[in-house]
Write an enzyme that holds these catalytic residues in place. Structure first.
Site, PDB file in Angstrom:
ATOM      1  N   THR A  46       0.826  -1.213   0.000  1.00 52.47           N
ATOM      2  CA  THR A  46       0.000   0.000   0.000  1.00 52.47           C
ATOM      3  C   THR A  46       0.854   1.255   0.000  1.00 52.47           C
ATOM      4  OG1 THR A  46      -1.682  -1.197   1.256  1.00 52.47           O
ATOM      5  CG2 THR A  46      -1.851   1.198   1.224  1.00 52.47           C
ATOM      6  N   TYR A 109     -13.461  -3.882  -1.906  1.00 53.76           N
ATOM      7  CA  TYR A 109     -14.635  -3.291  -2.551  1.00 53.76           C
ATOM      8  C   TYR A 109     -15.802  -4.261  -2.706  1.00 53.76           C
ATOM      9  CZ  TYR A 109     -17.496  -0.447  -5.680  1.00 53.76           C
ATOM     10  OH  TYR A 109     -18.543   0.263  -6.228  1.00 53.76           O
ATOM     11  N   TYR A 135      -3.106 -10.665   3.754  1.00 53.45           N
ATOM     12  CA  TYR A 135      -3.097  -9.286   4.248  1.00 53.45           C
ATOM     13  C   TYR A 135      -4.528  -8.881   4.557  1.00 53.45           C
ATOM     14  CZ  TYR A 135      -2.094  -4.194   4.178  1.00 53.45           C
ATOM     15  OH  TYR A 135      -1.968  -2.857   4.479  1.00 53.45           O
TER      16      TYR A 135
END
Length: 292
Positions: A46, A109, A135
């Site tokens: 990220t 999402y 993760y």
């Protein structure tokens, strides 16, 4: 998988002021981690702003990091998707030479059920040529990977070796540590609760904070792993204000500002992220000076 015990760093991607990959800054950043004692590096996590990088740019970053690292530290490559079949195809095509494991985020999402998450990672396990670290980061994905699901995956697939647990829920982390096999790595993905997780039996951290303060953070982690609690907590308390500050305006804007103040990279980020405000940079500068 002892090579992933201790302090891992989720490496940022330095940009020039013209928004190109800053190759020299990236080399400095890798060397800064190596020289200050971190245990391994995560590429394209990220913090790398990977959604804003083209395939060509990702290959460039991988090549520079592998060359600069030169086999000194284990490397983990971040690769995930909310399209399971696309991820399976990507794993078949991705050049993973020089990497020791992959870090794969839970589908974002779509908000899958626990069974959907399980089946997604079952497919990843079968497709991956490298060991897999799960993760879990509900704040970004919109769904939480529960301890029961993690335990199923840990028991059912030998190449699923650990999880970066970033829910921020200490009880959930302890359940994972308690219930998963003894050799399964429960790695903190939350800088603030890294030390408590280690003392509960966790394997260490994949950190944002450690990138800017690698020697201090790594010493805290090592003391925790050695069960030298009092000394470890002294460092934890020294770092806590900085941990809050680097996330105040989002990641990696905060940690890039730290690295800019340390003259390693500049603070540029790509939209939709924006650079840290002067107020935050000032607060970070005060924190850095107080830490010396």
């Amino acid at each position: 998988m002892t090579q992933f015990l201790g302090t891992g760093v989720a490496l940022a991607t330095p940009f020039t002021r013209e928004n190109e990959i800053d190759e020299n800054a990236l080399r400095r950043l890798v060397q800064f981690q190596i020289k200050n004692g971190v245990d391994y590096i995560v590429v394209m996590g990220t913090t790398a702003e990977s959604p804003t990088l083209t395939k060509v740019e990702k290959e460039l970053v991988k090549t520079i990091i592998k060359k600069e690292n030169n086999g000194k530290l284990p490397l983990i490559y971040g690769i995930g998707s909310n399209n399971t079949s696309q991820l399976v195809n990507d794993l078949a095509k991705e050049n993973l030479d020089g990497f020791d494991a992959i870090l794969s985020v839970s589908p974002f999402y779509n908000k899958p059920t626990q069974e959907g998450i399980y089946q997604h990672f079952a497919a990843v396990s079968k497709a991956s040529p490298l060991p897999v670290i799960l993760y879990n980061v509900p704040g970004r994905t919109g769904s939480n990977m529960l301890p029961l699901t993690v335990n199923r995956l840990a028991n059912d697939f030998d190449n699923i070796i650990g999880i970066k647990e970033a829910s921020g829920d200490m009880v959930q982390a302890m359940q994972m540590i308690r219930d998963t096999p003894a050799d399964f790595l429960v790695i903190s993905g939350d800088d603030m609760i890294t030390l408590p997780m280690i003392l509960a039996g966790g394997a260490g951290v994949i950190s944002v904070m450690a990138q800017g303060f690698p020697s201090e953070f790594t010493r805290m982690v090592n003391l925790g792993l050695q069960r030298e609690n009092d000394e470890a907590y002294k460092i934890q308390f020294q770092l806590m204000n900085g941990m809050d500050l680097i996330f105040k305006e989002g990641n990696p804007s905060g940690i890039k500002s730290v690295l800019e103040l340390k003259k390693i990279i500049n603070g540029s980020v790509r939209l939709p992220l924006v650079e840290a405000t002067p107020e935050l940079k000032s607060a970070l500068s005060i924190f850095i000076n107080q830490l010396k």
